[in-house]
Design a protein around this motif. Structure first.
Motif, mmCIF file in Angstrom:
data_model
loop_
_atom_site.group_PDB
_atom_site.id
_atom_site.type_symbol
_atom_site.label_atom_id
_atom_site.label_comp_id
_atom_site.label_asym_id
_atom_site.label_seq_id
_atom_site.Cartn_x
_atom_site.Cartn_y
_atom_site.Cartn_z
ATOM 1 N N SER A 209 0.690 -1.065 0.115
ATOM 2 C CA SER A 209 -0.063 -0.021 -0.026
ATOM 3 C C SER A 209 1.132 1.039 -0.113
ATOM 4 N N THR A 210 1.724 1.286 0.971
ATOM 5 C CA THR A 210 3.000 2.668 0.741
ATOM 6 C C THR A 210 3.413 2.459 -0.430
ATOM 7 N N LYS A 211 4.021 1.396 -1.229
ATOM 8 C CA LYS A 211 4.412 1.563 -2.854
ATOM 9 C C LYS A 211 3.422 2.681 -3.353
ATOM 10 N N SER A 212 2.494 1.856 -3.565
ATOM 11 C CA SER A 212 1.700 2.901 -4.513
ATOM 12 C C SER A 212 1.721 3.960 -4.026
ATOM 13 N N LYS A 213 1.526 4.224 -2.282
ATOM 14 C CA LYS A 213 0.840 5.778 -2.576
ATOM 15 C C LYS A 213 2.578 6.317 -2.954
ATOM 16 N N LEU A 214 3.695 5.738 -3.040
ATOM 17 C CA LEU A 214 4.977 6.543 -3.200
ATOM 18 C C LEU A 214 5.355 6.934 -4.706
ATOM 19 N N GLU B 150 2.507 7.035 -6.355
ATOM 20 C CA GLU B 150 1.781 7.531 -7.503
ATOM 21 C C GLU B 150 1.966 9.599 -6.905
ATOM 22 N N ALA B 151 2.679 9.501 -5.618
ATOM 23 C CA ALA B 151 3.973 10.722 -5.255
ATOM 24 C C ALA B 151 4.630 10.482 -6.481
ATOM 25 N N ASP C 101 8.445 2.259 6.056
ATOM 26 C CA ASP C 101 7.486 2.589 4.978
ATOM 27 C C ASP C 101 7.809 3.836 5.918
ATOM 28 N N ILE D 146 8.218 7.608 3.258
ATOM 29 C CA ILE D 146 7.175 8.723 2.826
ATOM 30 C C ILE D 146 7.909 9.651 3.261
ATOM 31 N N SER E 199 9.086 13.596 0.816
ATOM 32 C CA SER E 199 7.849 14.211 0.507
ATOM 33 C C SER E 199 8.770 15.450 1.027
#
Lengths: 290, 197
Positions: free
Chosen positions: A41-46, A48-49, A142, A146, A150
């Motif tokens: 889930s973190t991977k897809s978040k990263l 996307e960002a 994770d 993140i 950021s």
């Protein structure tokens, strides 16, 4: 015999040699988690960002985690990976590579030349020391990724704009494909002078092989088409050379048509998917451990 | 007769081909420019290190007053590097090149001794200024390594290109370029100062 020998020497002069490092893995996307440190889930978040950031600012940030450096220095591995992947855009050199080696507990931020002004070694070092390291120490990978990403994004924001055309230098290289094509022509001529059938065979085999190897892997239909073209050329070309003097002018025109007309146009780099854009790195960035 | 004229055509086309791919003329010129550019990077990264040293010395001085000797060694090495006249054609001049390399190696070893001394001062190591400088120094050493490696690669390409056939003939009769000096690995210079907490 001597001619053939000379030809091979000339051919050897032109064989490109490429140096490969040993173990830089394949570039698969923004997040290349070979050590399995990042939750999906973190991977897809990263991802996307990072995709969003590249779309808005054109700066490419790529994460790589590896299980172990296997005795190599993280700085050396970092520059090797950066040189191989060529993250960032050509002319802007705006790529960042965030490398983590799990076993040695090492972190490195490799900064592209174009970003060194904003993301200095000092800034990169602070991001590692103050933002990533504390989280990694608590095994919160994770969170560390993140927070680190950021921080990188907020440091880099506004340095480049997407869609800005970098100054491109004109390349005036003789494309390798054409060089090989010329040599193939000579080769066909030599064989064809011995026997037309040999020349035809050389053309039929050589041309598709050449295109396949130097331009791009093509489909079977195109290979057959090229083989036919090569066969024709192998039969036809030597006979033009053997033609009586008065027709010498004719072969030139045709020679031009053959050599350059069937050139398959430009190269295609990176057949789809994710790829670096040709950014260059000079060893800037910082390392740390946790 | 037929065979003869064919042979002439063949020889001619080989020469035209050679001319087309420049008989190495363009390649060698390009490679020499590559070496020069890579050398420029080497000089710039060494200069960067030199610029960093006064700050580093200042910060260390504030915490480690008793390490005068080590600090003086660093300052002296820096002065030596700074005073060195780097000739324009240094990459063609083995003697000047080895002098340059020696001076920089002296700088490297003085710096690594300083970094060892620093280990004894926990207050200094905790200082934010020092931490920042340390990152900058590490980054600079890494850049030096990268620039040196790239320079050596460029030299290798260039040296090969002026020695292989037919380029060596072109060079002998037209260009008169000489072999360039690569960096040799040295115990002091090849290794960046290791700074461990």
């Amino acid at each position: 015999m001597k001619r053939v020998f000379l030809f091979f020497i000339l051919l050897l002069c032109c064989v490109p040699f490429t140096a490969y490092g040993l173990d830089v893995p394949r570039l698969e996307g923004y997040v290349n988690d070979y050590a399995g440190m990042i939750h999906s889930s973190t991977k897809s978040k990263l991802e996307e960002a990072l995709r969003g950031f590249e779309q808005s600012d054109s700066t490419q940030i790529v994460i790589l985690t590896i299980p172990s450096l296997e005795g190599e220095n993280i700085e050396e591995f970092g520059i090797k990976a950066a040189e191989r992947w060529k993250i960032g855009h050509q002319g802007k050199d705006n790529g960042i590579l965030f490398i983590v080696s799990k076993q040695e507990r090492k972190i490195r931020i490799e900064v592209g030349r174009g970003l060194e002004g904003k993301l200095t070694d000092l800034m990169a070092g602070r991001i590692i020391d103050q933002i990533v390291k504390p989280k990694f120490k608590q095994s919160d990978f994770d969170g560390g990724f993140i927070a680190g990403i950021s921080a990188l994004i907020s440091t880099m924001r506004g340095e480049f704009k997407a869609g800005q055309k970098p100054v491109q230098r004109k390349q005036r290289n003789f494309p390798p494909f054409l060089t090989f094509l010329l040599f193939l022509g000579i080769f066909i001529l030599i064989l064809g002078s011995l026997s037309r059938i040999l020349g035809g065979i050389a053309g039929a085999l050589g041309l598709p092989a050449l295109v396949y190897l130097t331009v791009l892997p093509v489909g079977i239909l195109i290979v057959i088409f090229l083989a036919l073209v090569g066969l024709g050329a192998g039969f036809f070309l030597p006979s033009l050379f053997f033609a009586k003097g008065s027709r010498g002018g004719g072969y030139r025109d045709h020679g031009g048509g053959f050599f350059f007309g069937s050139g398959m146009g430009g190269h295609s780099i990176g057949g789809g998917g994710f790829s670096g854009g040709g950014g260059s790195f000079g060893g800037g960035g910082a390392s740390g451990d946790w | 007769m037929r065979k003869g004229s064919f042979f002439i055509k063949l020889v001619l086309s080989v020469f035209v081909l050679a001319a087309l791919s420049g008989c190495g003329y363009n390649t060698m010129q390009k490679n020499e420019e590559g070496v020069k550019a890579a050398w420029g990077d080497v000089e710039a990264t060494y200069q960067r290190r030199n610029d960093l040293i006064p700050n580093l010395v200042e910060v260390v001085k504030a915490y480690a007053k008793h390490e005068k000797e080590t600090l003086t060694a660093v300052t002296e090495a820096r002065a030596k590097v700074g005073a060195m006249q780097v000739p324009k054609n240094i990459i063609d001049d083995p003697k000047a090149f080895s002098q340059f390399q020696e001076a920089q190696a002296g700088m490297s070893s003085a710096l690594s001794r300083l970094m060892v001394v620093v280990e004894r001062y926990p207050d200094l190591k905790a200082n934010q200024n020092f931490k920042d400088l340390q990152h900058q120094l590490e980054g600079t050493e890494n850049r030096i390594n990268v620039a040196r490696t790239r320079y050596n690669k460029a030299v290798e390409v260039f040296n090969t290109s002026i020695r292989i056939f037919p380029n060596n003939l072109t060079n002998k009769f037209l260009l008169h370029l000489s072999l360039k000096e690569p960096f040799k690995a040295e115990p002091g210079a090849a290794k960046a100062p290791q700074v461990k907490f």
